[in-house]
Design an enzyme around this catalytic site. Structure first.
Site, short mmCIF file in Angstrom:
data_model
loop_
_atom_site.label_atom_id
_atom_site.label_comp_id
_atom_site.label_asym_id
_atom_site.label_seq_id
_atom_site.Cartn_x
_atom_site.Cartn_y
_atom_site.Cartn_z
N ARG A 1 -13.24 22.12 -72.88
CA ARG A 1 -14.46 21.90 -73.68
C ARG A 1 -14.04 21.89 -75.14
NH1 ARG A 1 -20.25 22.34 -73.09
NH2 ARG A 1 -21.20 22.99 -75.05
N TYR B 1 -15.53 29.05 -81.21
CA TYR B 1 -14.73 30.15 -80.68
C TYR B 1 -13.25 29.93 -81.03
CZ TYR B 1 -19.01 31.62 -78.39
OH TYR B 1 -20.31 32.02 -78.16
#
Ligand code: SF4
Length: 686
Positions: free
Chosen positions: A221, A173
């Site tokens: 993350r 992402y």
């Protein structure tokens, strides 16, 4: 013993009760028009089952960063209300919840709200096979605006009552797109060398930290390995971990792989625990830099707490995140805690009702737990209706689901199965290498039914003699399943022609050349079984080696050509009359199994017309009109299924009403997800 798992851990001042984090999952519940009720019910049930810290699915910090039509955007008041309700419900149940702050970047899918038809945003205009778009290059203003949006999102999480935030910086992402040379081709303050590629994630973290202050836990993350060509090199990954720790991350969760990776990461073919090695390396890098107290969370491809225990005992990982296992069994933690781990409904890593749906708009659920995502519709508590007596005919997946649901609702249930063992066609899948956990599902059902005092009469074929008993029941669920369909083909009665069920039962009896007629999921499973020889399941190390990969920090060459080696020497042909081979297998898994079959030399023929089966094989006509013999010692029919109707006819004749489920209701495109869902629904409807 799960001594390591059941120790509390402190993340940024927040004490989490044990070492299992329920990892982020996008559920397609986030934007339902129900005020957040379904989302709250989903999370609440997991807290009641022992979940400690839950991380929500990603909430987009900016409309342009939404993952798709079902994603919530933090600017949207309706989504914020849903999140507020979910956070309150988790707290009321005694749990902890972190909001994941998300920006999809070039992975924003068509239909993304707020994108207004414009291409997604990314560091550089590098085509994405996942979103099938060339993204727009972010301007300086858009970059700083996005950093600020993450900060606003964190503030919002605090205001909405969350206990923490997790910044989503992995799995390809937006943030990950800035760290990888593949997708960051800039030569400005945000790219051009390793330090500048790290700037965006670090600035995001700093802005988030500044927004929420020092007392609010911030998890980050990060990607332990991108698993794409020209992904973030290991030394840059290690440096990023150290910088994030220095910039105030309270914990680092380590993800692996992108949606475009040519290496499977979460499929059943990947041995459990394979990716923990990347989290361990991150922890060692932190220790070496004096940040060893920052907790590191391993993730991807764990489905048992015993695996987590093993990794935690190694000492280089502080927590383990599991996501899909909480869909499969909301009570995985409590069941494992009390030592009844065999009663856990194991996640099979099939992805059929979860990951494959998360890319669309259908509600995420689970093959082995069709209640997942439907907790309000199908409450788990005993029904207020008077206790009834029910018969379930058939102990395949649909029947077993119906039986346990009725028993959980407090009814008296009896199960009748014509075969000598339960499980129906699902047992066949358990024979396929890499799918051994499928057998655990059937064992779990047997154990649960036993616990619920449900007798299962095996070898009992229902006939007219049973009608008097069935008439006394308050209801009957008919789940008699399917039998292989036998097409009308010249030569079908030759002795070397058999159906798929017989081939699964005794693969060793088949000759060295096999032709499979049919190319659906069953044919593919059978092809794997027939070409796997006697090779046992791979260990994590063998899996990595089979992909020409070694543990980090070595470079990870990303070759599409590598795959699990063949264990057998059979010459196999899979043919289909029309369409693609392997349709019916979900998109997240199909490419993996097809790649494996090709690597094993399996011949795949499509658009053929079957002329006849002869003693030498199958005569087919190809699209160009060419007629040829596919030589085979055995010909296996995997040409679909048909409902078993005999018992239905008995019941009809006797006027006994019933509710059909699974293959007995409709054999066309039957799959296990549909079978269990129908079993559940039949039990509630009856
Ligand atoms: Fe696991 Fe399959 Fe259920 Fe997804 S659908 S949670 S992969 S068992």
């Amino acid at each position: 013993m799960l001594d390591q798992v059941f120790r509390p851990c402190v993340i940024g001042g927040l004490t989490v009760p044990h070492r299992i984090v329920m990892g982020a999952m996008h559920l397609n519940l986030e934007t339902l028009d129900d005020g957040g009720a379904a989302l709250a019910a989903f999370y609440t049930e997991r807290v009641r089952g022992g979940a400690g810290l839950i991380v929500t699915g990603g909430s987009a910090v900016d409309p342009a960063g939404s993952g798709g039509p079902g994603y919530g955007v933090l600017d949207d008041e309706k989504h914020r209300s849903a999140l507020r309700l979910a956070a309150r419900a988790v707290h009321d149940a005694g749990g902890l919840i972190a909001l994941q702050l998300f920006h999809a970047g070039r992975y924003a899918l068509p239909g993304t709200p707020g994108a207004d038809g414009a291409a997604p945003l990314a560091p550089s205009p590098v085509y994405s096979r996942f979103s099938r778009t060339v993204p727009r290059t972010m301007t300086e203003e858009q970059i700083t605006g996005t950093v600020a949006a993450f900060a606003r999102g964190a503030e919002g999480a605090y205001e909405l009552g969350f206990d923490a935030v997790e910044v989503m910086g992995s799995e390809g992402y937006l943030i990950n797109q800035f760290t990888a040379p593949l997708t960051n081709r800039r030569d400005d303050a945000w790219g051009g060398d390793a330090g500048r590629r790290r700037r965006f994630p670090v600035e995001v973290l700093r802005a988030v930290r500044a927004a929420v202050g020092p007392g609010f836990p911030v998890l980050f993350r990060m990607s332990g390995a991108d698993l794409v060509d020209d992904g973030t090199p290991w030394e840059e990954t290690a440096a990023l971990a150290v910088e994030l720790a220095g910039a105030g991350a309270d914990a680092l969760a380590v993800g692996v792989g992108w949606h475009e990776s040519p290496v499977p990461t979460v499929q059943a073919q990947v041995p459990a625990g394979t990716w923990a090695v990347y989290a361990q390396r991150v922890k060692r890098a932190l220790r070496a830099a004096g940040h060893g107290t920052v907790p590191v969370i391993a993730s991807n491809r764990f489905n048992r707490l015993a695996q987590a225990e093993e990794v935690l005992a190694g000492g280089d990982v502080d927590l383990v995140a599991m996501a899909r296992p909480f869909l499969a069994d909301p009570a995985i933690v409590d069941k494992s805690r009390t030592g009844s781990s065999t009663s856990v409904d194991l996640c099979l890593a099939c992805n059929e009702a979860c990951i494959d749906r998360s890319f669309g708009t259908e509600r995420v659920s689970c093959l082995v737990n069709p209640r997942a995502g439907h907790e309000r519709e199908f409450p788990a508590r005993p029904s207020p209706a008077p206790r009834g007596r029910y018969a379930v005919i058939g102990a395949g997946l649909a029947g077993l689901e119906a039986a346990r649901t009725l028993a959980r609702l407090g009814h008296e249930v009896e199960v009748y199965e014509a075969a000598d063992e339960p499980g129906g066609q699902f047992r066949l899948a358990a024979l396929v290498p890499g799918k051994a956990d499928f057998a655990a599902t059937v064992r779990q059902r047997e154990q649960e039914l036993d616990h619920l005092n449900v007798p299962v009469y095996l070898g009992h074929r229902i006939g007219a003699r049973d009608v008097p008993v069935l008439r006394t029941m308050d209801g009957v669920v008919l789940a008699t399943g399917v039998r292989p369909h036998r097409p009308d083909l010249p030569g079908i009665d030759l002795p070397h022609v058999l159906d798929y069920a017989r081939a699964f039962a005794d693969p060793g009896a088949l000759g060295p050349r096999v032709a499979i007629i049919g190319g659906g999921g069953i044919a593919i499973d059978l092809a794997h079984l027939l070409t796997s020889g006697s090779s046992p399941a791979l260990t994590p190390e063998e899996f990595l080696a089979s992909r020409a990969m070694t543990a980090p920090p070595e470079a990870v060459p990303m070759s599409r050509t590598t795959a699990a080696p063949a264990g057998g020497s059979r010459q196999l042909t899979v043919m289909r009359r029309s369409g693609r081979i392997g349709t019916g297998i979900g998109p997240s898994t199909r490419w993996v199994v097809m790649e494996e079959l090709r690597a094993r030399g399996v011949r795949l023929l499509t658009d053929v017309t079957y002329e006849e089966i002869t003693r030498d094989g199958v005569v087919v006509v190809e699209t160009g009109g060419e007629r040829r013999l596919v030589a085979a010692d055995h010909v296996v029919l995997a040409t679909g299924q048909e409902s078993r109707r005999e018992v239905a006819a008995v019941l009809h004749r006797a006027g006994v009403p019933f509710e059909a489920a699974g293959g007995a209701a409709d054999a066309r495109s039957l799959n296990a997800v549909r079978a269990t869902a129908q079993g559940l629904r039949a039990a509630h409807r009856i």
